[in-house]
Structure formats: C-alpha cells, structure tokens
Design a protein around this motif. Structure first.
Motif, PDB file in Angstrom:
ATOM      1  N   LEU A 238      44.319  45.416   7.874  1.00 35.22           N
ATOM      2  CA  LEU A 238      43.020  45.838   7.340  1.00 35.22           C
ATOM      3  C   LEU A 238      42.159  46.463   8.557  1.00 35.22           C
ATOM      4  O   LEU A 238      40.793  46.668   8.135  1.00 35.22           O
ATOM      5  CB  LEU A 238      42.328  44.506   6.797  1.00 35.22           C
ATOM      6  N   ASP A 239      42.711  46.284   9.752  1.00 31.72           N
ATOM      7  CA  ASP A 239      41.936  46.652  10.857  1.00 31.72           C
ATOM      8  C   ASP A 239      40.516  45.792  10.879  1.00 31.72           C
ATOM      9  O   ASP A 239      39.504  46.064  11.008  1.00 31.72           O
ATOM     10  CB  ASP A 239      41.381  48.242  10.802  1.00 31.72           C
ATOM     11  N   LEU A 240      40.895  44.423  10.646  1.00 24.84           N
ATOM     12  CA  LEU A 240      39.801  43.474  10.498  1.00 24.84           C
ATOM     13  C   LEU A 240      39.943  42.394  11.443  1.00 24.84           C
ATOM     14  O   LEU A 240      41.182  41.809  11.773  1.00 24.84           O
ATOM     15  CB  LEU A 240      39.810  42.866   9.129  1.00 24.84           C
ATOM     16  N   THR A 241      39.223  41.989  12.295  1.00 28.01           N
ATOM     17  CA  THR A 241      39.098  40.677  13.059  1.00 28.01           C
ATOM     18  C   THR A 241      38.011  39.711  12.577  1.00 28.01           C
ATOM     19  O   THR A 241      37.065  40.015  12.294  1.00 28.01           O
ATOM     20  CB  THR A 241      38.557  41.028  14.417  1.00 28.01           C
ATOM     21  N   VAL A 242      38.780  38.538  12.316  1.00 31.28           N
ATOM     22  CA  VAL A 242      37.850  37.533  11.695  1.00 31.28           C
ATOM     23  C   VAL A 242      37.780  36.310  12.762  1.00 31.28           C
ATOM     24  O   VAL A 242      38.777  35.869  13.190  1.00 31.28           O
ATOM     25  CB  VAL A 242      38.530  36.798  10.206  1.00 31.28           C
ATOM     26  N   THR A 243      36.569  35.769  12.857  1.00 29.80           N
ATOM     27  CA  THR A 243      36.481  34.639  13.809  1.00 29.80           C
ATOM     28  C   THR A 243      36.079  33.357  13.142  1.00 29.80           C
ATOM     29  O   THR A 243      35.657  33.244  11.956  1.00 29.80           O
ATOM     30  CB  THR A 243      35.111  34.702  14.693  1.00 29.80           C
ATOM     31  N   PHE A 244      36.681  32.249  13.781  1.00 28.58           N
ATOM     32  CA  PHE A 244      36.579  30.815  13.067  1.00 28.58           C
ATOM     33  C   PHE A 244      35.932  29.929  14.102  1.00 28.58           C
ATOM     34  O   PHE A 244      36.468  29.818  15.233  1.00 28.58           O
ATOM     35  CB  PHE A 244      37.792  30.350  12.544  1.00 28.58           C
ATOM     36  N   ALA A 245      34.824  29.183  13.941  1.00 31.58           N
ATOM     37  CA  ALA A 245      34.408  28.230  14.846  1.00 31.58           C
ATOM     38  C   ALA A 245      35.187  27.084  14.565  1.00 31.58           C
ATOM     39  O   ALA A 245      35.938  26.840  13.532  1.00 31.58           O
ATOM     40  CB  ALA A 245      32.925  27.888  14.339  1.00 31.58           C
ATOM     41  N   GLU A 246      35.375  26.218  15.656  1.00 32.35           N
ATOM     42  CA  GLU A 246      35.970  24.890  15.426  1.00 32.35           C
ATOM     43  C   GLU A 246      35.516  23.772  14.256  1.00 32.35           C
ATOM     44  O   GLU A 246      34.191  23.960  14.112  1.00 32.35           O
ATOM     45  CB  GLU A 246      36.125  24.283  16.642  1.00 32.35           C
ATOM     46  N   GLY A 247      35.984  23.713  13.536  1.00 33.43           N
ATOM     47  CA  GLY A 247      35.553  22.810  12.294  1.00 33.43           C
ATOM     48  C   GLY A 247      35.217  23.723  11.147  1.00 33.43           C
ATOM     49  O   GLY A 247      34.839  23.146   9.946  1.00 33.43           O
ATOM     50  N   GLU A 248      35.026  24.992  11.292  1.00 29.96           N
ATOM     51  CA  GLU A 248      34.908  25.775  10.145  1.00 29.96           C
ATOM     52  C   GLU A 248      35.994  25.943   9.056  1.00 29.96           C
ATOM     53  O   GLU A 248      37.070  25.792   9.288  1.00 29.96           O
ATOM     54  CB  GLU A 248      34.816  27.394  10.502  1.00 29.96           C
ATOM     55  N   GLU A 249      35.415  25.753   8.052  1.00 31.71           N
ATOM     56  CA  GLU A 249      36.430  25.670   6.520  1.00 31.71           C
ATOM     57  C   GLU A 249      36.197  26.832   5.553  1.00 31.71           C
ATOM     58  O   GLU A 249      35.473  27.593   5.607  1.00 31.71           O
ATOM     59  CB  GLU A 249      35.809  24.402   5.790  1.00 31.71           C
ATOM     60  N   LEU A 250      37.537  27.147   5.287  1.00 29.90           N
ATOM     61  CA  LEU A 250      38.103  28.275   4.346  1.00 29.90           C
ATOM     62  C   LEU A 250      38.433  27.924   3.237  1.00 29.90           C
ATOM     63  O   LEU A 250      39.206  26.898   2.925  1.00 29.90           O
ATOM     64  CB  LEU A 250      39.082  29.052   5.229  1.00 29.90           C
ATOM     65  N   ARG A 251      37.686  28.086   1.961  1.00 31.16           N
ATOM     66  CA  ARG A 251      37.919  27.596   0.766  1.00 31.16           C
ATOM     67  C   ARG A 251      39.189  28.266   0.167  1.00 31.16           C
ATOM     68  O   ARG A 251      38.997  29.387   0.062  1.00 31.16           O
ATOM     69  CB  ARG A 251      36.898  27.722  -0.400  1.00 31.16           C
ATOM     70  N   THR A 252      40.208  27.582  -0.243  1.00 28.17           N
ATOM     71  CA  THR A 252      41.321  28.269  -0.798  1.00 28.17           C
ATOM     72  C   THR A 252      41.562  27.853  -2.515  1.00 28.17           C
ATOM     73  O   THR A 252      42.264  28.841  -3.060  1.00 28.17           O
ATOM     74  CB  THR A 252      42.532  27.898  -0.066  1.00 28.17           C
ATOM     75  N   GLU A 253      40.971  27.055  -2.995  1.00 34.40           N
ATOM     76  CA  GLU A 253      41.150  26.857  -4.348  1.00 34.40           C
ATOM     77  C   GLU A 253      39.908  25.879  -4.893  1.00 34.40           C
ATOM     78  O   GLU A 253      39.482  25.003  -4.114  1.00 34.40           O
ATOM     79  CB  GLU A 253      42.485  26.185  -4.698  1.00 34.40           C
ATOM     80  N   VAL A 254      39.585  26.323  -6.302  1.00 33.94           N
ATOM     81  CA  VAL A 254      38.886  25.430  -7.043  1.00 33.94           C
ATOM     82  C   VAL A 254      39.535  24.971  -7.802  1.00 33.94           C
ATOM     83  O   VAL A 254      40.166  25.686  -8.693  1.00 33.94           O
ATOM     84  CB  VAL A 254      37.455  26.160  -7.464  1.00 33.94           C
ATOM     85  N   SER A 255      39.379  23.661  -8.299  1.00 34.17           N
ATOM     86  CA  SER A 255      40.225  22.785  -9.611  1.00 34.17           C
ATOM     87  C   SER A 255      39.382  22.368 -10.360  1.00 34.17           C
ATOM     88  O   SER A 255      39.044  21.214 -10.273  1.00 34.17           O
ATOM     89  CB  SER A 255      41.377  22.039  -9.272  1.00 34.17           C
ATOM     90  N   ALA A 256      38.610  22.894 -11.395  1.00 33.82           N
ATOM     91  CA  ALA A 256      37.608  22.156 -12.309  1.00 33.82           C
ATOM     92  C   ALA A 256      38.166  21.275 -13.094  1.00 33.82           C
ATOM     93  O   ALA A 256      39.238  21.489 -13.655  1.00 33.82           O
ATOM     94  CB  ALA A 256      36.927  23.447 -12.849  1.00 33.82           C
ATOM     95  N   LYS A 257      37.579  20.042 -13.405  1.00 32.83           N
ATOM     96  CA  LYS A 257      37.930  19.274 -14.505  1.00 32.83           C
ATOM     97  C   LYS A 257      36.818  19.404 -15.575  1.00 32.83           C
ATOM     98  O   LYS A 257      35.835  19.552 -15.422  1.00 32.83           O
ATOM     99  CB  LYS A 257      37.801  17.832 -13.674  1.00 32.83           C
ATOM    100  N   PHE A 258      37.330  18.883 -16.697  1.00 32.29           N
ATOM    101  CA  PHE A 258      36.379  19.192 -18.051  1.00 32.29           C
ATOM    102  C   PHE A 258      36.147  17.907 -18.760  1.00 32.29           C
ATOM    103  O   PHE A 258      36.915  17.023 -18.563  1.00 32.29           O
ATOM    104  CB  PHE A 258      37.185  20.168 -18.721  1.00 32.29           C
ATOM    105  N   ARG A 259      35.164  18.081 -19.415  1.00 31.05           N
ATOM    106  CA  ARG A 259      34.817  17.094 -20.444  1.00 31.05           C
ATOM    107  C   ARG A 259      34.966  17.553 -21.754  1.00 31.05           C
ATOM    108  O   ARG A 259      34.591  18.835 -21.958  1.00 31.05           O
ATOM    109  CB  ARG A 259      33.613  16.471 -20.207  1.00 31.05           C
TER     110      ARG A 259
END
Length: 325
Positions: free
Chosen positions: A270-291
């Motif tokens: 992608l010719d892309l550089t991405v920086t992460f700080a210590e403790g930074e979080e990357l969301r990989t999934e949402v799993s919704a629960k229902f009523r």
C-alpha cells in the motif's frame, strides 16, 4: 462471471478480494481510532482457529444454535415448505444439515445454494453435500453477501438462512441497509432464518471472546498475519495483546489488539506506514448482542415479519423465522 469448475458460480475473484482488502485496510488503519473488518480473520489458518473456538467450553453460541436447530428444524420445514434453501456465509454448511434433513424429510426441498467468499471451502462443502444428498441440486456461489445479494437465484419458494450470529458483526448503521437489501431480493411470502446472540451477563459473554486457552487471542492476532502475507506488511504479531471488552451502552463485544510498545508498521503493497503508540488499540471485531423487541423492530423496518422466535434452554441465543411482508 466465470465458472472454473462445474460446482461453483464465481462472482468474487482473487483480484476482487485483494482490491477490497487494500481499500479496507487503508481506510481502517488511517482512521482514528484504527479498525479492521473481521472478515479478514478467515484465511485457512483463521478458519481452523475459529472451528477450534466453537468447541471451547466458554464459547456457547455454536452449541446453543445447534440445540435450537435440532429442536425446531422440522417446524422450519413445515412452516416454510421451502423449495430452495440459500445460506449466506455458509462455510462448511455443517449446522445447515439439520435444516437440509428436515426439509428433505418434509418433501419440498429441491435445491441448496451455499454462498461464501471462499471458493476452496465451498468446493469441498459442495462435494460432500452432493455425496450425502444425491437427490438434491447443490450449487455453490462464491460471493460477498454484503455486495452480491443480487446474484441469489430467483427460484421462488426460497428460505434464506443467515446463521452463527454473524448479523452481530454489523453495526446498526450497517445492519439496516443489509437487511433492506436482502428484503428487496425476496418476494412477499419468502422466508428468512436468522441466528442472533442475545444480551446476557458479561460474565458469560466476555469469556466466550477471551478463553482461558488463548485460542481466541491467536485468532484475533491472525488478522495481522494475513496483512503481513497479503500486503507485505511487517507487523510484529507478538507485540499485540488480545483485548475483549463488553460495551454496555451499545450492547456489543469489541475485540481489539493492543500495541504493547510504540512502533511503525510498513505495508509495502500500500506504500503506507502506520504508527502505533504504546497501549494504542486497533478494533478488529464488533459482535452485537440482541434483545427480542429490538431485533424484531429492525427486521420490521426492513420489511420482514417475525413469525417464530426460538431460543435454547438457557435463553442465550435465538433463531428468528421471518417472512418477507
């Protein structure tokens, strides 16, 4: 569309998959906070890990849904009288055999259309199904159920199954157009069978996504291995910790990867550089629960009327049978 063999109709090719991966990853890793779509967990290794997850003692959804289908598949067959069963995100179609058996015994089923993004998985599943159901017409469709609903065969008398709680991987803003698009592909009186995980005690929910053996953690980190391989990235996979959190306001589980040190990651494709700080979080999934009330209302807004609502004995999971109205 091309047909590389006689088993499958292919609407999603490797080049399409890579293009989508590139676009999704660029968008997600350039956002704040960062995110990735959960569909990229599922390369061959990710699929193996997920199958292992479904057998873990903490992971109740697969067992609960199977219990419901075992108890009520005959009722689904009787109520719908379906001539064609379509399964979105079919994978191995293992649980679906409960529906196939019930519909076959009811005497109405003529064809089964499993739809999945993986041509290899579909090829194997179709071969096994044809061997076990020689009188059933089985044809796999390689497609993305979000973007390719228009390719569903218009055979009439259809029952579309969307099982496993996968509907929870959509945010509310994503669920609404998906359900509306599916409804637009069905005729009045055709059927939709939906599996959905239910809101419950976080003490039950969270361990299902953070098991004691660490299998889910390995599954979560696998998405980074996919990016390393497919996009020539250099993620230090072991430098990310698995995180599973219950968001009580949104009533969903979030899986994240937490960077344990500051780093710069290069994605050469992608010719892309991405920086992460210590403790930074990357969301990989949402799993919704229902009523029940909320999901029934969402289905009604899309043009579906819920006719039956079944749960397992522990009321952990639900299967809703709705008709296009």
């Amino acid at each position: 569309m091309t047909r590389p063999d006689t088993d499958l109709d292919v609407y999603l090719h490797d080049a399409d998959r890579i293009d989508a991966l590139r676009a999704d990853v660029r968008a997600g890793l350039s956002a704040s906070p960062k995110w990735l779509p959960p569909k990229y967990f599922y390369d061959a290794r990710g699929s193996e890990l997920f199958e292992e997850i479904t057998r873990l003692p903490e992971y109740y959804p697969t067992r609960a849904e199977r219990e419901i289908l075992t108890d009520h598949a005959a009722a689904v067959a009787r109520v719908t009288g379906a001539k064609t069963l379509v399964e979105l995100g079919s994978g191995s179609s293992e649980k679906t055999r409960l529906l196939l058996d019930a519909l076959r015994d009811h005497g109405t089923l003529g064809s089964f259309v499993p739809l999945d993004v993986s041509a290899a998985a579909l090829h194997d599943a179709v071969g096994a199904l044809r061997a076990d159901y020689p009188d059933l017409h089985v044809r796999g469709v390689v497609a993305d159920f979000v973007n390719h609903l228009e390719v569903l065969p218009d055979t009439g008398g259809r029952l579309v199954a969307f099982l496993g709680g996968t509907i929870g991987n959509f945010t509310p803003a994503e669920r609404s157009p998906f359900l509306a698009s599916l409804r637009a592909r069905l005729s009045v009186g055709e059927w939709f069978l939906l599996g959905a995980d239910l809101v419950k005690d976080p003490a039950v929910l969270v361990p299902a996504y953070d098991d004691a053996q660490g299998v889910t953690a390995e599954f979560n980190r696998n998405v980074l291995r996919v990016l390393n391989r497919e996009l020539d990235a250099d993620f230090d996979v072991d430098a990310f910790a698995h995180v599973a959190l219950w968001d009580a306001r949104r009533e969903w589980i979030e899986m994240r990867l937490r960077s344990e040190r500051s780093m710069a990651v290069h994605l050469r494709a992608l010719d892309l550089t991405v920086t992460f700080a210590e403790g930074e979080e990357l969301r990989t999934e949402v799993s919704a629960k229902f009523r029940r009330d909320g999901l029934t209302a969402e289905l009604a807004a899309a043009g579906f009327t819920v006719r039956h609502w079944w749960t397992d004995a522990g009321s952990r999971f639900a299967v809703a049978l709705a008709t296009a109205s």
